[in-house]
Design an enzyme around this catalytic site. Structure first.
Site, PDB file in Angstrom:
ATOM      1  N   SER A 225       0.643  -1.329   0.189  1.00 37.92           N
ATOM      2  CA  SER A 225      -0.467  -0.025   0.576  1.00 37.92           C
ATOM      3  C   SER A 225       0.903   0.538  -0.036  1.00 37.92           C
ATOM      4  O   SER A 225       0.229   2.136  -0.325  1.00 37.92           O
ATOM      5  CB  SER A 225      -1.029  -0.020   0.746  1.00 37.92           C
ATOM      6  OG  SER A 225      -0.239  -0.267   2.545  1.00 37.92           O
TER       7      SER A 225
ATOM      8  N   CYS B 153       3.261  -6.966   1.176  1.00 37.90           N
ATOM      9  CA  CYS B 153       2.131  -6.439   2.910  1.00 37.90           C
ATOM     10  C   CYS B 153       1.066  -7.188   3.853  1.00 37.90           C
ATOM     11  O   CYS B 153       0.499  -8.076   2.704  1.00 37.90           O
ATOM     12  CB  CYS B 153       0.902  -5.547   1.826  1.00 37.90           C
ATOM     13  SG  CYS B 153      -0.331  -4.342   2.237  1.00 37.90           S
ATOM     14  N   ASN B 154       1.476  -7.370   4.826  1.00 39.68           N
ATOM     15  CA  ASN B 154       0.445  -8.511   5.475  1.00 39.68           C
ATOM     16  C   ASN B 154      -0.928  -8.016   5.200  1.00 39.68           C
ATOM     17  O   ASN B 154      -1.816  -9.868   5.010  1.00 39.68           O
ATOM     18  CB  ASN B 154       0.814  -8.190   6.654  1.00 39.68           C
ATOM     19  CG  ASN B 154       2.743  -8.846   6.973  1.00 39.68           C
ATOM     20  OD1 ASN B 154       2.559  -9.839   7.354  1.00 39.68           O
ATOM     21  ND2 ASN B 154       2.835  -7.994   7.062  1.00 39.68           N
ATOM     22  N   THR B 155      -1.395  -6.722   5.018  1.00 36.55           N
ATOM     23  CA  THR B 155      -2.923  -6.818   5.159  1.00 36.55           C
ATOM     24  C   THR B 155      -3.721  -7.683   3.765  1.00 36.55           C
ATOM     25  O   THR B 155      -4.773  -8.036   4.444  1.00 36.55           O
ATOM     26  CB  THR B 155      -3.535  -5.272   5.585  1.00 36.55           C
ATOM     27  OG1 THR B 155      -1.918  -5.103   6.478  1.00 36.55           O
ATOM     28  CG2 THR B 155      -4.922  -4.729   5.627  1.00 36.55           C
TER      29      THR B 155
ATOM     30  N   CYS C 111       3.540  -6.658  10.237  1.00 36.37           N
ATOM     31  CA  CYS C 111       3.243  -4.948   8.584  1.00 36.37           C
ATOM     32  C   CYS C 111       4.338  -5.142   8.375  1.00 36.37           C
ATOM     33  O   CYS C 111       5.057  -5.010   9.219  1.00 36.37           O
ATOM     34  CB  CYS C 111       2.695  -4.151   9.949  1.00 36.37           C
ATOM     35  SG  CYS C 111       2.470  -2.751   8.528  1.00 36.37           S
ATOM     36  N   THR C 112       4.669  -5.323   6.937  1.00 35.17           N
ATOM     37  CA  THR C 112       5.880  -4.832   6.076  1.00 35.17           C
ATOM     38  C   THR C 112       6.156  -3.486   6.824  1.00 35.17           C
ATOM     39  O   THR C 112       7.650  -2.924   6.557  1.00 35.17           O
ATOM     40  CB  THR C 112       5.773  -4.731   4.907  1.00 35.17           C
ATOM     41  OG1 THR C 112       5.040  -3.949   4.436  1.00 35.17           O
ATOM     42  CG2 THR C 112       5.652  -6.516   4.520  1.00 35.17           C
ATOM     43  N   HIS C 113       5.785  -2.629   6.996  1.00 35.21           N
ATOM     44  CA  HIS C 113       6.244  -0.710   7.372  1.00 35.21           C
ATOM     45  C   HIS C 113       7.414  -1.325   8.574  1.00 35.21           C
ATOM     46  O   HIS C 113       8.616  -0.270   8.859  1.00 35.21           O
ATOM     47  CB  HIS C 113       5.119   0.023   7.366  1.00 35.21           C
ATOM     48  CG  HIS C 113       4.484   0.023   6.048  1.00 35.21           C
ATOM     49  ND1 HIS C 113       3.385  -0.350   5.644  1.00 35.21           N
ATOM     50  CD2 HIS C 113       4.325   1.846   6.099  1.00 35.21           C
ATOM     51  CE1 HIS C 113       3.458   0.653   4.666  1.00 35.21           C
ATOM     52  NE2 HIS C 113       4.184   1.994   5.108  1.00 35.21           N
TER      53      HIS C 113
HETATM   54  N1  DGL Z   1       2.566  -2.279   4.965  1.00 34.59           N
HETATM   55  C1  DGL Z   1       0.710  -2.979   4.829  1.00 34.59           C
HETATM   56  C2  DGL Z   1       1.118  -4.158   5.655  1.00 34.59           C
HETATM   57  O1  DGL Z   1       2.466  -4.975   5.495  1.00 34.59           O
HETATM   58  C3  DGL Z   1      -0.149  -1.733   5.716  1.00 34.59           C
HETATM   59  C4  DGL Z   1       0.034  -0.509   5.620  1.00 34.59           C
HETATM   60  C5  DGL Z   1      -1.309  -0.443   5.385  1.00 34.59           C
HETATM   61  O2  DGL Z   1      -1.875   0.378   7.369  1.00 34.59           O
HETATM   62  O3  DGL Z   1      -1.752   0.517   4.583  1.00 34.59           O
HETATM   63  O4  DGL Z   1      -0.074  -5.021   6.329  1.00 34.59           O
END
Ligand code: DGL
Length: 263
Positions: free
Chosen positions: A10, A73-75, A187-189
């Site tokens: 994202s 992205c985990n989500t 979450c990858t962030h």
């Molecule tokens: N990087 C995304 C993840 O791994 C999520 C960040 C978002 O909320 O957009 O879940």
């Protein structure tokens, strides 16, 4: 011209995965795609993510003809991986919370899962906990603020450690939190700000994420490809024509993306 790897998130979180992939495949061409027009995913209705991600990845696949797609992205992965795989005739590597490796190292058997609000409540997480950490207490905390802090960090903005302390408090103050020794960065962030989390933690904690596993998976799927001798000028694309990627340019360059475009 080699077909690129398409690495998708994202926002800028997927760059943590890019870093791990580059270590194993330093010359593989990568197109990094961020859905900035619909960022953040973690606060959205899962049905919207499930509808949007396959359609967007379909468009990106047509445009960039990738060798494979990594949903970094985990989500998006915990919600839409099956839908994407059903919709696209391409290898799709997903990202799932690293509960299995966390359970392998936790001594106290109390594990925190730090993700987005959308991820931490997914049945996918329940299944991982039941399959790989049945003898562990799993604490969950969803934080959109931590996503914002990681984005800000990549734009070069300073983040006060107090904010990280408060976010870790969301796990540490839950019943059992005092025994927690391992935190899954789901979450990858979040691996992008792991050093800040470690500095803000009141005691040493193991932080675990899945980026190296994803990189190994990508290397395995592409094991027969003869990658170029040297890295090229890789492209980062952002959805939303009014998105201004300029503040991210130095960080993108550090990850090997010297060309930036908006779609
Ligand atoms: N990087 C995304 C993840 O791994 C999520 C960040 C978002 O909320 O957009 O879940």
């Amino acid at each position: 011209m080699k077909r690129p790897l398409l690495i998708f998130d994202s926002g800028v979180g997927g760059l943590s995965v890019v870093g791990a992939v580059r270590k194993l495949l330093p010359t593989a061409p990568i197109v990094y795609a961020a859905d900035s027009a619909f960022y953040p995913y973690g606060t959205k209705d899962p049905h919207e993510i499930d509808a949007r991600v396959p359609a967007l990845l379909g468009r990106l696949a047509e445009r960039y003809d990738p060798e494979l797609i990594v949903i970094a992205c985990n989500t998006a992965s915990t919600i839409a991986l099956d839908t994407v795989r059903a919709a696209l005739d391409l290898t799709i590597v997903g990202t799932v919370p690293a509960i299995k490796p966390a359970a392998a190292i936790s001594k106290s058997r109390v594990i925190g899962v730090l993700g987005t609000a959308a991820t931490v409540v997914q049945p996918y997480v329940d299944r991982l906990a039941a399959d790989f950490a049945a003898d562990c207490t799993i604490l969950r905390h969803g934080s959109h603020r931590l996503v914002e802090l990681a984005e800000a960090q990549l734009r070069g903005e300073e983040n006060p450690l107090d904010e990280y302390r408060a976010i870790l408090g969301g796990l540490l103050t839950q019943p059992g939190g005092a025994e927690m020794d391992t935190v899954v960065l789901a979450c990858t962030h979040f691996p992008l700000v792991e050093a800040q989390l470690a500095a803000a933690a009141p005691r040493p904690l193991n932080f675990v994420d899945g980026k190296e596993g994803i990189a190994r998976r990508v290397a395995w799927w592409t094991r027969d490809i003869d990658w170029p001798d040297a890295p090229g000028d890789d492209l980062a694309v952002f959805t939303g024509r009014d998105f201004d990627p300029a503040p991210l340019a130095p960080a993108l360059a550090r990850f090997g993306f010297t060309r930036i475009a908006t779609l």
